[in-house]
Design a protein around this motif. Sequence first.
Motif, PDB file in Angstrom:
ATOM      1  N   ILE A 151      -6.352 -42.668  51.019  1.00 35.84           N
ATOM      2  CA  ILE A 151      -5.275 -41.367  51.087  1.00 35.84           C
ATOM      3  C   ILE A 151      -4.518 -41.634  52.151  1.00 35.84           C
ATOM      4  O   ILE A 151      -4.198 -42.659  53.028  1.00 35.84           O
ATOM      5  CB  ILE A 151      -5.968 -40.259  51.719  1.00 35.84           C
ATOM      6  N   GLY A 152      -3.242 -40.819  52.198  1.00 35.76           N
ATOM      7  CA  GLY A 152      -2.347 -40.674  53.091  1.00 35.76           C
ATOM      8  C   GLY A 152      -1.033 -41.728  53.185  1.00 35.76           C
ATOM      9  O   GLY A 152      -1.303 -42.790  52.195  1.00 35.76           O
ATOM     10  N   PRO A 153      -0.269 -41.307  53.974  1.00 30.63           N
ATOM     11  CA  PRO A 153       0.909 -42.368  54.128  1.00 30.63           C
ATOM     12  C   PRO A 153       0.205 -43.718  54.943  1.00 30.63           C
ATOM     13  O   PRO A 153      -0.678 -43.728  55.335  1.00 30.63           O
ATOM     14  CB  PRO A 153       1.965 -41.746  54.995  1.00 30.63           C
ATOM     15  N   VAL A 154       1.143 -44.689  54.646  1.00 35.84           N
ATOM     16  CA  VAL A 154       0.936 -45.767  55.374  1.00 35.84           C
ATOM     17  C   VAL A 154       1.880 -45.829  56.741  1.00 35.84           C
ATOM     18  O   VAL A 154       3.034 -45.347  56.686  1.00 35.84           O
ATOM     19  CB  VAL A 154       1.095 -47.191  54.641  1.00 35.84           C
ATOM     20  N   SER A 163       5.418 -42.553  52.278  1.00 34.94           N
ATOM     21  CA  SER A 163       4.746 -41.139  51.651  1.00 34.94           C
ATOM     22  C   SER A 163       3.573 -41.956  50.433  1.00 34.94           C
ATOM     23  O   SER A 163       3.800 -43.031  50.096  1.00 34.94           O
ATOM     24  CB  SER A 163       5.402 -40.254  51.234  1.00 34.94           C
ATOM     25  N   ILE A 164       2.711 -41.124  50.076  1.00 35.25           N
ATOM     26  CA  ILE A 164       1.868 -41.426  49.062  1.00 35.25           C
ATOM     27  C   ILE A 164       2.753 -41.607  47.639  1.00 35.25           C
ATOM     28  O   ILE A 164       2.481 -42.335  47.241  1.00 35.25           O
ATOM     29  CB  ILE A 164       0.838 -40.055  48.983  1.00 35.25           C
ATOM     30  N   LYS A 165       3.629 -40.562  47.565  1.00 37.57           N
ATOM     31  CA  LYS A 165       4.381 -41.069  46.310  1.00 37.57           C
ATOM     32  C   LYS A 165       5.143 -42.161  46.371  1.00 37.57           C
ATOM     33  O   LYS A 165       5.462 -42.866  45.414  1.00 37.57           O
ATOM     34  CB  LYS A 165       5.778 -39.859  46.397  1.00 37.57           C
ATOM     35  N   GLU A 166       5.640 -42.691  47.627  1.00 35.49           N
ATOM     36  CA  GLU A 166       6.431 -43.972  47.788  1.00 35.49           C
ATOM     37  C   GLU A 166       5.620 -45.038  47.466  1.00 35.49           C
ATOM     38  O   GLU A 166       5.819 -46.090  46.760  1.00 35.49           O
ATOM     39  CB  GLU A 166       6.944 -44.219  49.038  1.00 35.49           C
ATOM     40  N   THR A 203       4.486 -50.408  52.646  1.00 33.41           N
ATOM     41  CA  THR A 203       4.234 -51.005  53.922  1.00 33.41           C
ATOM     42  C   THR A 203       5.395 -51.487  54.510  1.00 33.41           C
ATOM     43  O   THR A 203       5.847 -51.066  55.888  1.00 33.41           O
ATOM     44  CB  THR A 203       3.057 -52.031  53.810  1.00 33.41           C
ATOM     45  N   LEU A 204       6.265 -52.303  53.802  1.00 31.19           N
ATOM     46  CA  LEU A 204       7.366 -52.946  54.344  1.00 31.19           C
ATOM     47  C   LEU A 204       8.679 -51.882  54.569  1.00 31.19           C
ATOM     48  O   LEU A 204       9.500 -52.097  55.371  1.00 31.19           O
ATOM     49  CB  LEU A 204       7.881 -53.967  53.352  1.00 31.19           C
ATOM     50  N   LEU A 205       8.508 -50.871  53.764  1.00 32.92           N
ATOM     51  CA  LEU A 205       9.565 -49.697  53.906  1.00 32.92           C
ATOM     52  C   LEU A 205       9.262 -48.999  55.115  1.00 32.92           C
ATOM     53  O   LEU A 205       9.933 -48.465  55.827  1.00 32.92           O
ATOM     54  CB  LEU A 205       9.443 -48.790  52.619  1.00 32.92           C
ATOM     55  N   SER A 206       7.875 -48.821  55.481  1.00 30.85           N
ATOM     56  CA  SER A 206       7.521 -47.976  56.660  1.00 30.85           C
ATOM     57  C   SER A 206       7.742 -48.939  57.834  1.00 30.85           C
ATOM     58  O   SER A 206       8.278 -48.565  58.828  1.00 30.85           O
ATOM     59  CB  SER A 206       5.876 -47.606  56.634  1.00 30.85           C
ATOM     60  N   MET A 207       7.704 -50.227  57.763  1.00 29.85           N
ATOM     61  CA  MET A 207       8.092 -51.200  58.792  1.00 29.85           C
ATOM     62  C   MET A 207       9.509 -50.914  59.046  1.00 29.85           C
ATOM     63  O   MET A 207       9.965 -50.709  60.266  1.00 29.85           O
ATOM     64  CB  MET A 207       7.588 -52.409  58.629  1.00 29.85           C
ATOM     65  N   HIS A 225      -3.910 -35.789  48.268  1.00 26.07           N
ATOM     66  CA  HIS A 225      -3.585 -36.706  49.283  1.00 26.07           C
ATOM     67  C   HIS A 225      -4.130 -38.148  49.059  1.00 26.07           C
ATOM     68  O   HIS A 225      -3.933 -39.027  49.966  1.00 26.07           O
ATOM     69  CB  HIS A 225      -4.404 -36.305  50.733  1.00 26.07           C
ATOM     70  N   HIS A 226      -4.771 -38.300  47.902  1.00 28.10           N
ATOM     71  CA  HIS A 226      -5.192 -39.251  47.252  1.00 28.10           C
ATOM     72  C   HIS A 226      -3.993 -40.271  46.607  1.00 28.10           C
ATOM     73  O   HIS A 226      -3.315 -39.530  45.903  1.00 28.10           O
ATOM     74  CB  HIS A 226      -6.370 -39.186  46.330  1.00 28.10           C
ATOM     75  N   ARG A 227      -4.253 -41.599  46.839  1.00 24.35           N
ATOM     76  CA  ARG A 227      -3.200 -42.436  46.130  1.00 24.35           C
ATOM     77  C   ARG A 227      -3.679 -42.831  44.979  1.00 24.35           C
ATOM     78  O   ARG A 227      -4.603 -43.627  44.736  1.00 24.35           O
ATOM     79  CB  ARG A 227      -3.016 -43.813  47.073  1.00 24.35           C
ATOM     80  N   LYS A 228      -2.872 -42.185  43.811  1.00 26.03           N
ATOM     81  CA  LYS A 228      -3.367 -42.152  42.560  1.00 26.03           C
ATOM     82  C   LYS A 228      -3.195 -43.521  41.973  1.00 26.03           C
ATOM     83  O   LYS A 228      -3.746 -44.070  40.830  1.00 26.03           O
ATOM     84  CB  LYS A 228      -2.241 -41.401  41.710  1.00 26.03           C
TER      85      LYS A 228
END
Length: 194
Positions: free
Chosen positions: A19-22, A68-71, A81-85, A177-180
């Motif tokens: 669930i949720g963002p990274v 985000s979950i969508k991303e 993950t690399l995008l969040s970094m 909120h789940h990662r589909k």
Amino acid sequence: MNKKKLTAGVDEVGRGSWIGPVFSAVVILKKSINKNLLRDSKKIPAKERKQLANYIKKNSIYSVGKASIKEIDKLNILQATLLSMKRAINNLKHKPNIILIDGTHAPKNLSYQYKTIIRGDEKISAISAASIIAKVARDRYIARLAKNYRSYGWNTNFGYGTKKHLKAINKFGVTIHHRKSFKPVHNILLGKKK
């Protein structure tokens, strides 16, 4: 800050969660910090981790980024993950001379010298600090979500694939909120469509 040689550490949290963002954090430690207090966030009890995060914030320059979950569902978890970094790095107020990144992958097109370090959160103080900041930020975010989804046990499993979590998805369904794209969640969705 000493402008001579600034080293930043980067780490992420929540890659394996359903669930949720990274979340990712980047940290440049000030000389005032006691590096002996810093270690991999997973090895620190939650209460101590929160206290350490506050201490790190007072004794560092830091930034947090998330995807985000969508991303995550669109790009895949590694790219998200690399995008969040990259977002965390781009938000940093001071420009480091070098960035040390936990793991084997780095965001593309970084305008900094960087180095990836396997198990960096156990070896490099700045990466340990980043892991603590990111984990506390994500845990806080998930704890807020958990209040409205008590049946899923997110307050204790933080969205990871525990038996209780899987049982709850089967019983109460997949939430927004789940990662589909994650296999266990995806399989349940497919099963419900049959």
